[in-house]
Design a protein around this motif. Structure first.
Motif, PDB file in Angstrom:
ATOM      1  N   MET A   1       0.848  -1.161   0.000  1.00  0.00           N
ATOM      2  CA  MET A   1       0.000   0.000   0.000  1.00  0.00           C
ATOM      3  C   MET A   1       0.899   1.232   0.000  1.00  0.00           C
ATOM      4  SD  MET A   1      -2.384   1.351   3.087  1.00  0.00           S
ATOM      5  CE  MET A   1      -3.855   0.580   2.538  1.00  0.00           C
ATOM      6  N   TYR A  47       3.128  -3.080  12.062  1.00  0.00           N
ATOM      7  CA  TYR A  47       3.573  -2.731  10.721  1.00  0.00           C
ATOM      8  C   TYR A  47       4.861  -1.931  10.798  1.00  0.00           C
ATOM      9  CZ  TYR A  47      -1.229  -3.873   9.448  1.00  0.00           C
ATOM     10  OH  TYR A  47      -2.427  -4.525   9.273  1.00  0.00           O
ATOM     11  N   GLU A  96      -5.262   0.163   6.575  1.00  0.00           N
ATOM     12  CA  GLU A  96      -4.885  -1.249   6.437  1.00  0.00           C
ATOM     13  C   GLU A  96      -5.722  -2.131   7.360  1.00  0.00           C
ATOM     14  OE1 GLU A  96      -2.628  -4.336   4.750  1.00  0.00           O
ATOM     15  OE2 GLU A  96      -2.637  -2.225   4.187  1.00  0.00           O
TER      16      GLU A  96
END
Length: 155
Positions: A1, A47, A96
Motif C-alpha cells: 500500500m 507494521y 490497512e
C-alpha cells in the motif's frame, strides 16, 4: 500500500507486517520509551513503515478489542520526525486495518499530535470494556494516560 501523505513528507511509505518478536520493532519501541511487555501477545498486528528508498521510517500497531481496535506503538525514526511520516504511518495503519467500529489509543505525551489526526480525549468510563481489558490499558499504561477515540476519519 503506497501513500502520497503529507506535503512535507519527502517519500511515500508502504507498510510491511512484522511480528511482535521483530528485534527492530522492539528496539524502536525501547528507544522511544514505549512499552514492549505485551507486543508478542496474540491479537496484535504490527507494521513497519518503509520509505520509497527501502529504509525504515517507523512502526505502528493495532490490537483487536472485540469490534473495536486500539492503536498502539506509533514510533517514527528520530531522524525522520517533523516531516509528516507519523501522520502517514497512522493513516496507513488505520486504512490497512479497516473493519472496526471504533478506534482508541492511550498516550502520555502525544495527545496534541493525535488531535490533529482526528482523535479526541474521552473519559475512561466511556471506553468499551474490551478496550479497557487490554494489558495496555489495564496494567501497562499509567492510569493518568490520556485515552483518545478517533472522531473523524483521517484526511
Amino acid at each position: 500500500m503506497l501513500l502520497t501523505g503529507s506535503e512535507t513528507m519527502l517519500n511515500a511509505i508502504s507498510l510491511k507486517q512484522v511480528s511482535g518478536s521483530d528485534p527492530e520493532l522492539r528496539q524502536a519501541l525501547v528507544e522511544a520509551h514505549l512499552p514492549t511487555d505485551d507486543i508478542e501477545d496474540e491479537g496484535r498486528i504490527f507494521y513497519k513503515a518503509v520509505a520509497g528508498d527501502g529504509s525504515s521510517v517507523g512502526y505502528c500497531g493495532i490490537e483487536r478489542c472485540g469490534d473495536c481496535r486500539l492503536l498502539r506503538s506509533v514510533v517514527v525514526d528520530p531522524e525522520r520526525r517533523g516531516r509528516g511520516f507519523g501522520r502517514a504511518i497512522v493513516e496507513a495503519t488505520l486504512r490497512e486495518s479497516n473493519g472496526y467500529s471504533d478506534t482508541y489509543l492511550a498516550t502520555t505525551t502525544a495527545a496534541p499530535f493525535f488531535s490533529i489526526i482526528g482523535f479526541s480525549e474521552v473519559p475512561r468510563e466511556s471506553v468499551p470494556p474490551a478496550v479497557l481489558a487490554t494489558r495496555q490499558l489495564s496494567s501497562i499504561c499509567p492510569s493518568s494516560a490520556t485515552i483518545m477515540k478517533l472522531q473523524r476519519p483521517p484526511t
